[in-house]
Enzyme design. Structure first.
Site, PDB file in Angstrom:
ATOM      1  N   GLY A   1       3.776 -17.450  16.657  1.00  0.00           N
ATOM      2  CA  GLY A   1       4.050 -17.110  18.037  1.00  0.00           C
ATOM      3  C   GLY A   1       4.450 -15.664  18.153  1.00  0.00           C
ATOM      4  O   GLY A   1       4.325 -14.889  17.203  1.00  0.00           O
TER       5      GLY A   1
ATOM      6  N   THR B   1       5.788 -17.319   9.844  1.00  0.00           N
ATOM      7  CA  THR B   1       4.870 -16.179   9.872  1.00  0.00           C
ATOM      8  C   THR B   1       5.310 -15.129  10.884  1.00  0.00           C
ATOM      9  O   THR B   1       5.984 -15.438  11.862  1.00  0.00           O
ATOM     10  CB  THR B   1       3.437 -16.642  10.191  1.00  0.00           C
ATOM     11  OG1 THR B   1       3.430 -17.247  11.490  1.00  0.00           O
ATOM     12  CG2 THR B   1       2.960 -17.650   9.165  1.00  0.00           C
TER      13      THR B   1
ATOM     14  N   GLY C   1       5.573 -12.305  13.889  1.00  0.00           N
ATOM     15  CA  GLY C   1       5.148 -12.332  15.276  1.00  0.00           C
ATOM     16  C   GLY C   1       4.501 -11.051  15.749  1.00  0.00           C
ATOM     17  O   GLY C   1       3.697 -11.066  16.668  1.00  0.00           O
TER      18      GLY C   1
ATOM     19  N   ASP D   1      17.319 -24.133  26.987  1.00  0.00           N
ATOM     20  CA  ASP D   1      18.712 -24.034  27.430  1.00  0.00           C
ATOM     21  C   ASP D   1      18.931 -22.818  28.319  1.00  0.00           C
ATOM     22  O   ASP D   1      19.824 -22.812  29.188  1.00  0.00           O
ATOM     23  CB  ASP D   1      19.647 -23.985  26.221  1.00  0.00           C
ATOM     24  CG  ASP D   1      19.266 -22.881  25.239  1.00  0.00           C
ATOM     25  OD1 ASP D   1      18.063 -22.790  24.893  1.00  0.00           O
ATOM     26  OD2 ASP D   1      20.157 -22.121  24.812  1.00  0.00           O
TER      27      ASP D   1
ATOM     28  N   SER E   1     -20.750  19.183  -0.699  1.00  0.00           N
ATOM     29  CA  SER E   1     -21.785  20.043  -0.135  1.00  0.00           C
ATOM     30  C   SER E   1     -21.572  21.465  -0.642  1.00  0.00           C
ATOM     31  O   SER E   1     -20.454  21.977  -0.631  1.00  0.00           O
ATOM     32  CB  SER E   1     -21.691  20.016   1.397  1.00  0.00           C
ATOM     33  OG  SER E   1     -22.639  20.895   1.967  1.00  0.00           O
TER      34      SER E   1
ATOM     35  N   SER F   1     -22.831  11.435  -1.517  1.00  0.00           N
ATOM     36  CA  SER F   1     -22.379  10.060  -1.824  1.00  0.00           C
ATOM     37  C   SER F   1     -20.872  10.040  -2.093  1.00  0.00           C
ATOM     38  O   SER F   1     -20.430   9.833  -3.227  1.00  0.00           O
ATOM     39  CB  SER F   1     -23.155   9.476  -3.001  1.00  0.00           C
ATOM     40  OG  SER F   1     -23.246  10.351  -4.087  1.00  0.00           O
TER      41      SER F   1
END
EC number: 2.7.7.4
Length: 634
Positions: free
Chosen positions: A31, A111, A113, A168, A470, A542
């Site tokens: 949540g 977990t 939030g 509450d 390059s 590359s």
């Protein structure tokens, strides 16, 4: 031993035996921030009497120091173990806790939030049977509520509790509860969540956690603990599915015993059952089901066993043992959903390691069909996936694997993607189905093969892969190398970075994703030319090691020669023959290697040419000498 001691020992043994045979429920709490997840878990631990006196004393002391609940005990401190969490009052990491009741054992994952920790939520949800989705009654359904709901549906959690907490603070209002229920049901329809239970509660006060709250007489449903003790466990359901067991270890302690060890992902197996091993398709019968405690008459989903077979067939780690009459499928190309879990983006064309069960293969994301906007559920185009991104993609493997669709079997349909260099986990994925071309396309046998062409040309085909910044001199050196090889009578072809962008790769730009695809295409072309028996020379910046490794892995051993043209950036920039560095420094040229895009030097190149010390001609001669010494030139 006294009679009383014997009775106590019998009671302990009886308790331990009962505890051992209880079912196990794995669930998560998720949540938005500060919805009360950690407080709820702390309350469950407290109410189930799973805390020692010293733990209670420590929490009471910490509540005075860290707590946010006034004089009351702050149950969240039982779970939020990190100092950073206590200071901020949030959960960062996934915290696992164990507790039990008379009816069942539980493993709960608390977990995070915050949105940036969504990947941690995915980790916690990957093995969960149920999810408790916390909603603050004051705030209602938030964006993060929807995000976690979508992920729970995506991962395949079948049981969801929407725990409307902090009632509450809303005077236990039935109207507030009904409004949130109606709003969530509308959203749940869009993502396919069906099995939902709504419980109004106060984790801090204990309302509807263990016992029905007298302050909400209008609610007649189950308590949270009542739900957790009775909800169906996935392990029980998986026993009804076809038999699947990934081979984790070929057990060969001596010449008289050969077994295959692993954990049953689904189904039931008995001695005498006919099984099929995939991807080879060979069949045999189960002879024994072996464990350290002796042989079993059957094994069920969740058990770890060693199977021996009646026939000697070739089975290796990563192979999948299946029921012969209901085997898994076999393919090497799939449509998948991927949740990206790393700060470095996922780039189509880049090669990753894919781990599914006990098997690890090379995988390339060939295309991102669309990315899912979790907030709106909209499908959008994407060239890459950033951290916490979710995309539907096509993926190609270097070999066949056995699999089931994730919706049918999480163990045989779920996978993770791993970086080839760092071995960091990059993402998690779920297989939808295999692509038709996976079965329709096969390798065609030809009579004139690479070896025949090699003998005809009297040379050993290979790729000389020149990489560097390059201005390092790659094209100049590559051209000289080809001239010298041609003069010696060798058959060559030069692929130069600028030249291929006029044709084969003219549709590509210079983003990281386009650079990856540029190198992927060149590597495939170079592979075909090596198969034709040629010595292929390439001159490309590359910049990424992963793509150079991908090119290497396409070829056989010793067919890829990485030549690092090692020129410092300041020297390459001084040369600047094309004026590119000058444009990049002015901001006129984006994503330029060495300026605003990284270059990753080779780690173990076969050949290094430092062009600050030698001329281009001397560099070319060194390459020729290297090839002659290694037997490429016969």
């Amino acid at each position: 031993m006294s009679h009383q001691s014997e009775l106590i020992a019998e009671d302990i043994n009886e308790y331990l035996e009962q505890h051992e045979h209880k079912s196990l429920l794995r669930f998560i709490t998720c949540g938005s921030v500060d919805d009360g997840k950690s407080t709820l878990i702390g309350r469950l631990l407290f109410e189930s009497k799973m805390l020692f006196e010293d733990q209670l004393a420590a929490v009471e002391a910490d509540s005075a120091r860290w707590g946010t609940q006034g004089e009351e005990m702050d149950f969240a401190l039982l779970v939020d173990g990190l100092a950073a969490e206590r200071e901020q009052g949030i959960t960062i990491d996934v915290a696992y806790r164990f507790f039990s009741t008379d009816r069942r054992k539980f493993i709960v994952a608390d977990t995070p939030g915050h949105e940036q920790y969504t990947r941690n939520m995915v980790t916690g949800a990957s093995t969960a049977d149920a999810a408790i989705l916390m909603v603050d009654a004051r705030k209602g359904i938030l964006t993060q509520t929807k995000r976690h709901s979508y992920l729970a549906a995506l991962i395949g959690i079948r049981h969801v509790v929407v725990a409307i907490n902090k009632m509450d603070l809303m005077d236990y209002s039935e109207k507030t509860f009904n409004r949130i229920v109606e709003e969530y049901r509308e959203f749940a329809k869009q993502i396919g969540l069906e099995n939902i239970t709504f419980i109004p509660m106060s984790a801090l006060r204990g309302d509807n956690i263990i016992e029905r709250s007298e302050r909400m007489p209008w609610y007649r449903g189950t308590t949270l603990m009542g739900y957790l003790e009775t909800v169906e466990v996935d392990d029980e359901l998986m026993q009804e599915s076809p038999f699947r067991m990934a081979v984790q270890w070929v057990n060969r302690p001596n010449l008289d015993f050969r077994g295959f060890s692993g954990q049953l992902a689904s189904g039931v197996i008995h001695p005498g059952d006919k099984i099929r091993t995939l991807p080879s398709g060979r069949e045999s019968y189960v002879e024994r089901i072996y464990t350290l405690d002796g042989d079993l008459d059957k094994a069920v989903a969740g058990q770890s066993v060693t199977l021996t077979l009646t026939d000697e067939i070739d089975i290796s780690r990563g192979d999948l043992l299946c029921a012969s009459d209901t085997p898994a499928s076999v393919a090497n190309q799939f449509e998948v959903t991927i949740v990206w879990m790393n700060d470095d983006p996922m780039l189509p064309g880049r090669t990753y390691l894919m781990k599914i069960g006990a098997k690890t293969v090379s995988a390339t994301i060939t295309d991102i069909k669309y990315q899912v906007n979790v907030n709106t559920l909209e499908h959008t185009a994407a060239k890459n996936l950033a951290l916490n991104g979710i995309g539907v993609c096509t993926i190609n493997l270097d070999q066949d694997i056995a699999f089931d669709a994730y919706k049918d079997n999480h163990d045989t349909g779920g996978f993770i993607l791993i970086d080839r260099l760092t071995y960091n986990t990059m993402g998690a994925g779920m297989i939808h189905f295999s692509l038709r071309r996976s079965q329709n396309i096969t390798v065609q046998h030809v009579d004139v093969n690479k070896q025949a062409r090699q003998q005809l040309k009297n040379q050993k085909p290979c790729v000389l892969w020149l990489t560097g910044l390059s201005g390092a001199g790659k094209s100049t050196i590559a051209n000289l190398v080809e001239k010298k090889l041609y003069a010696r009578g060798h058959h060559t072809y030069l692929l130069d970075g600028d030249n291929v962008r006029h044709g084969l790769n003219k549709d590509l730009g210079f983003t990281d994703a386009d650079r990856v695809e540029n190198i992927r295409r060149i590597a495939e072309v170079a592979k075909l030319m090596v198969d034709a028996g040629l010595i292929v020379i390439t001159a490309f910046i590359s910049p990424f090691r992963s793509e150079r490794d991908m090119a290497r892995n396409l070829l056989e051993a010793n067919e890829f020669v990485e030549v690092y043209v090692d020129t410092p950036l300041e020297v390459a920039e001084q040369r600047d023959v094309k004026g590119l560095y000058r444009k990049a420094r002015k901001g006129e040229l984006k994503n330029f290697t060495g300026i605003d895009s990284p270059y990753e030097p080779p780690v173990n190149p076969e050949c290094v040419l430092n062009t600050t010390d030698i001329s281009a001609d001397e560099a070319a001669e060194r390459v020729i000498q290297f090839m002659a010494d290694r037997g490429y030139l016969t």
